[in-house]
Design an enzyme around this catalytic site. Structure first.
Site, PDB file in Angstrom:
ATOM      1  N   SER A  97      -1.764  56.720  58.390  1.00  0.00           N
ATOM      2  CA  SER A  97      -3.030  56.806  57.664  1.00  0.00           C
ATOM      3  C   SER A  97      -4.169  56.618  58.647  1.00  0.00           C
ATOM      4  O   SER A  97      -4.006  56.000  59.702  1.00  0.00           O
ATOM      5  CB  SER A  97      -3.119  55.713  56.601  1.00  0.00           C
ATOM      6  OG  SER A  97      -3.438  54.453  57.197  1.00  0.00           O
ATOM      7  N   ASP A  98      -5.326  57.167  58.326  1.00  0.00           N
ATOM      8  CA  ASP A  98      -6.512  56.758  59.058  1.00  0.00           C
ATOM      9  C   ASP A  98      -6.755  55.284  58.710  1.00  0.00           C
ATOM     10  O   ASP A  98      -6.216  54.749  57.737  1.00  0.00           O
ATOM     11  CB  ASP A  98      -7.716  57.625  58.674  1.00  0.00           C
ATOM     12  CG  ASP A  98      -8.724  57.720  59.806  1.00  0.00           C
ATOM     13  OD1 ASP A  98      -8.768  56.808  60.652  1.00  0.00           O
ATOM     14  OD2 ASP A  98      -9.475  58.707  59.853  1.00  0.00           O
ATOM     15  N   CYS A  99      -7.557  54.611  59.525  1.00  0.00           N
ATOM     16  CA  CYS A  99      -7.647  53.147  59.414  1.00  0.00           C
ATOM     17  C   CYS A  99      -8.306  52.715  58.102  1.00  0.00           C
ATOM     18  O   CYS A  99      -9.442  53.105  57.812  1.00  0.00           O
ATOM     19  CB  CYS A  99      -8.375  52.580  60.618  1.00  0.00           C
ATOM     20  SG  CYS A  99      -7.440  52.845  62.138  1.00  0.00           S
ATOM     21  N   ALA A 128      -7.319  53.699  55.233  1.00  0.00           N
ATOM     22  CA  ALA A 128      -7.282  54.773  54.246  1.00  0.00           C
ATOM     23  C   ALA A 128      -6.395  54.444  53.056  1.00  0.00           C
ATOM     24  O   ALA A 128      -6.543  55.051  51.991  1.00  0.00           O
ATOM     25  CB  ALA A 128      -6.798  56.073  54.893  1.00  0.00           C
TER      26      ALA A 128
END
Length: 813
Positions: A292-294, A296
């Protein structure tokens, strides 16, 4: 709270990495606890080793490994691992996995990606990837890395010129982004340029393509990326947003992908089972890990309100196919999700299998890395002369000449005095863009120009790049004393960056006034150098006769100042091309949130990017000037027509509502598609007095009989970087695949090739190719619109099956 958690993670990482220069690894043969464990047995396949390792972990240990800062498991001799490292255009300490505080304190800072892309040179992109992968492994071997997974490249299509992160991308064209992904990823991971060179699965470093998918808005007019719901048509997804990721997975064999913050049509990317599992894994064959993006995962519950509880959010992402959470949400809520029976342990095991497979492919479970492949790569290969030369080559290759009235450029080296004006002339920081580590060196444009002209005088002109105040009078006085003037203006990270999109397309503050005043006062027409990632409307400068030359330098990296000075004084012939359309300032009337690519005349919506945009431009996609004049001529084209039935998997075609024949092409690498390929040979001649290198761009353009599926106005089909000596004539070959280069998406998101007339276009040269429905007729392509074909139910069934497979709703066993 999040910032505190990140600070704690960083502090622990610093302490860990400064204790020893020994790189962290598992399966140390000197430790009896693990040397006999099956997961350390190198004679077993990685899949068997990973299965054994996962079976040994407790539930708490399993959960702890689902986040970017994965802690050590001492009883099994497994060290801590940090998944988050960055290498967008050089190994960076932006993430937590890399610390440049030991023997290695600097890394090669290549140009920001948007400028590197302007070279349209895939082999250059590959060589940069190679250098980055080599330096990454060197940092690890030196004990200054707690991870070897790098969250780059950013291959989102640069859809809107205001996007603050557009600078990180290869530009607006899906083909360019796809080729960049393949080249960069193969280089970083240790593959060959053509691919297929990693036979045993072991990687030099791991590359991760981001942000999957339709992510190109950060923070604009109160709309943030966390909450944004991108409304995207199936058609635009299929032929614009998804192709770079498909290429990254299928051609580059990337070992990681990152799901984006935003939602697409209501569904968070990281919780989209169809996207992550059906499309990425089943349809495209992805074998790596999905991060995941941070934070997210947390926003799915906390911002998007997509789930009712944190446990639901955790359950959604793991069941969708995500493996790793950048952040702490999975660590905090996975156990309670299991206790509430929203997850089962096998959901975690699936994710862990992908994560530990990656770490083993990096050789981190193979004992002491010093005795392994890549183990001899050391600090002497970081900031090496070949890498610094490559950074200079890339800056030269990407710089674009936009204006050169009366051949003002290059300036003669015999000029007696030079004035250098502007806030970007003496700023090393502006040169390197974002996501950069400390560069090996920093040579500002001012310093580089001073090496050509001793009598050089400088004035900053503006207080800062935002130019809220300008010292116009003082700058003009400096200019009046000089024979020639070079101005360095544009943007920096204060105007465009992550989480910060622009609201206009003009130069900031009083830059316009300063440029105009200086140009008016100068003895000779001035040279304007614009440093920026996203496009800027500089129509005033383009049309001002007192501004004789304009160069776009992007953010050119550590050697960018040298490259720009070499171009200004003629030691290098500029050959870069714009990888994005430069729109007029009025384009900002269109909401950035409108994701539509195709124009809609009824509402005066002009569309986006050169493929669909119908409005005026400041400079078009692919624009470039040169100190040489190049001409093109088609020498041979081996095909003037081909038939849809030859590439149809059913041997038949279908018709649109307008009676246009078409066939679906979901796989461009079938035997039928291979047989349909043909060659085009071009003659390129350099008519100038300077040697030069530039890219030859080959487009496919539909004829007037284009069908009703809103085909692109024109579409890039290939590009080749060509070097020519002054006066030299060379041949350039292209392989054209109708299945790939003539296809576009229909409204259902199905990739199709339609009958009709097409043109292969290079510069001012074009070559016609006809696409006919079937070869048992001598009729022209357009006449097929009036024909009535009869098909059996089995013919239609074949196309339906192909369509279902393309959407991941059906798979072949």
């Amino acid at each position: 709270m999040r910032s505190i958690q990140l600070l704690i993670c960083l502090t622990l990482t610093i302490l860990t990495l400064t204790e020893s220069t020994q790189p962290p690894f598992a399966c140390d043969i000197s430790k009896p606890a693990t040397k006999s464990s099956p997961f350390c047995n190198l004679t077993l396949p990685i899949s068997a080793r990973v299965k054994d390792l996962v079976s040994l972990l407790t539930l708490d240990e399993k959960i702890s490994q689902l986040v970017n800062a994965a802690p050590a498991i001492p009883r099994l001799g497994i060290p801590a691992y940090e998944w988050w490292s960055e290498a967008l255009h050089g190994v960076s300490n932006s993430g937590f996995g890399i610390l440049l505080n030991g023997t290695i304190k600097n890394t090669t800072s290549f140009p920001q990606v948007i400028l590197t892309a302007a070279s349209f040179d895939a082999r250059l992109w590959y060589r940069i990837g190679q250098a980055i992968g080599l330096e990454a492994r060197a940092v690890y071997n030196q004990g200054q890395a707690n991870g070897m997974t790098f969250w780059a490249p950013n291959i989102n299509v640069f859809r809107d010129p205001r996007w603050g992160r557009g600078q990180e991308t290869p530009g607006e064209d899906p083909l360019v982004s796809s080729k960049y992904a393949s080249s960069y990823v193969r280089g970083v991971q240790g593959d060959t340029f053509e691919g297929g060179g990693i036979k045993d699965g072991h990687l030099q470093a791991s590359a991760c393509c981001k942000h999957f998918t339709a992510y190109d808005l950060d923070h604009w007019n109160g709309v943030g990326r966390f909450a944004f719901d991108a409304k995207v048509t199936k058609q635009d997804l299929a032929d614009t947003y998804q192709p770079p990721f498909q290429s990254c997975i299928q051609h580059a064999q990337a070992s990681g992908i990152m799901c984006a913050y935003n939602r697409v049509n209501g569904v968070p990317n990281c919780a989209d089972h169809n996207l992550l599992t059906n499309i990425a894994r089943k349809q495209w064959g992805f074998q790596g890990y999905i991060a995941s993006d941070c934070d997210a995962v947390s926003i799915i519950y906390e911002v998007q309100n997509y789930t009712k509880t944190p446990e639901d959010a955790v359950s959604e992402v793991l069941k969708a196919g995500m493996d790793l959470n950048c952040g702490t949400y999975l660590n905090n809520h996975t156990k309670s999700a299991i206790q509430q029976k929203k997850l089962i342990e096998s959901d975690i095991d699936r994710a862990l299998t992908n994560l530990f497979t990656m770490r083993m492919r990096l050789g981190l479970f193979n004992g002491d890395p010093a005795s392994l492949p890549y183990g001899s790569i050391g600090p002497n290969q970081v900031c090496s002369k070949p890498h610094q030369d490559l950074a200079l080559e890339a800056a030269r290759a990407g710089t674009v000449l936009l204006k050169n009235s009366n051949k003002l450029l290059p300036l003669k080296k015999t000029i007696s005095s030079l004035a250098v004006i502007g806030p970007n002339a003496n700023s090393a920081r502006t040169l390197i863009g974002n996501y950069a580590g400390p560069p090996c060196k920093a040579v500002e444009p001012l310093k580089a120009l001073q090496s050509y002209v001793n009598n050089t005088h400088y004035h900053i002109g503006c207080d800062k790049v935002n130019c809220s105040t300008a010292s116009v009078t003082e700058a003009v006085e400096v200019v009046k004393k000089a024979d020639y003037v070079v101005m360095f203006m544009g943007l920096d990270q204060g105007q465009e960056r992550e989480d910060f999109d622009r609201v206009d397309l003009v130069l900031p503050g009083l830059q316009h006034d300063l440029i105009t005043a200086v140009a008016k006062a100068a003895k000779n027409p001035v040279v304007l150098v614009v440093l920026c990632g996203g496009p800027v409307d500089i129509s005033f400068a383009k049309n001002d006769p007192k501004i004789g030359g304009i160069l776009w330098g992007g953010y050119p990296g550590e050697s960018g100042g040298i490259a720009l000075a070499e171009i200004i004084f003629g030691d290098h012939n500029p050959g870069g091309r714009l990888p994005v359309t430069w729109y007029p300032k009025e384009f900002t009337k269109i909401p950035m949130t409108d994701m539509r690519m195709r124009p809609e005349p009824s509402s005066n919506y002009p569309g986006r990017t050169y493929r669909f945009y119908t409005g005026p431009t400041v400079f078009p996609f692919g624009f470039r000037l040169s100190y040489s004049n190049y001409t093109y001529r088609f020498k041979t084209v081996t095909q003037t027509k081909f038939f849809l039935t030859r590439i149809s998997t059913t041997g038949t075609t279908l018709q649109t509502s307008d009676l246009v024949h078409y066939t679906a092409v979901t796989d461009t690498e079938t035997d039928l598609c291979e047989k349909a390929k043909f060659n085009a040979t071009l003659e390129v001649q350099n008519h100038g007095e300077m040697d030069g290198k530039h890219a030859v761009l080959l487009f496919v353009k539909r004829g007037q009989d284009a069908g009703s599926n809103e085909s692109p106005l024109v579409q890039l089909a290939g590009f080749e970087s060509v070097e020519t000596s002054a006066g030299e004539r060379v041949e350039v070959g292209f392989v054209i695949s109708p299945c790939e280069h003539f296809r576009t998406a229909n409204e259902d998101g199905l990739m199709v090739v339609e009958e009709g007339s097409y043109n292969i276009v290079v510069g001012d040269q074009k070559y016609p190719v006809s696409v006919l429905a079937r070869e048992d007729s001598n009729a022209t392509a357009s006449s097929y619109r009036d024909s009535s074909a009869h098909y059996t139910c089995f013919d239609y069934l074949g196309v339906i099956v192909v369509s279902l497979v393309s959407f991941g709703l059906l798979s072949y066993s």
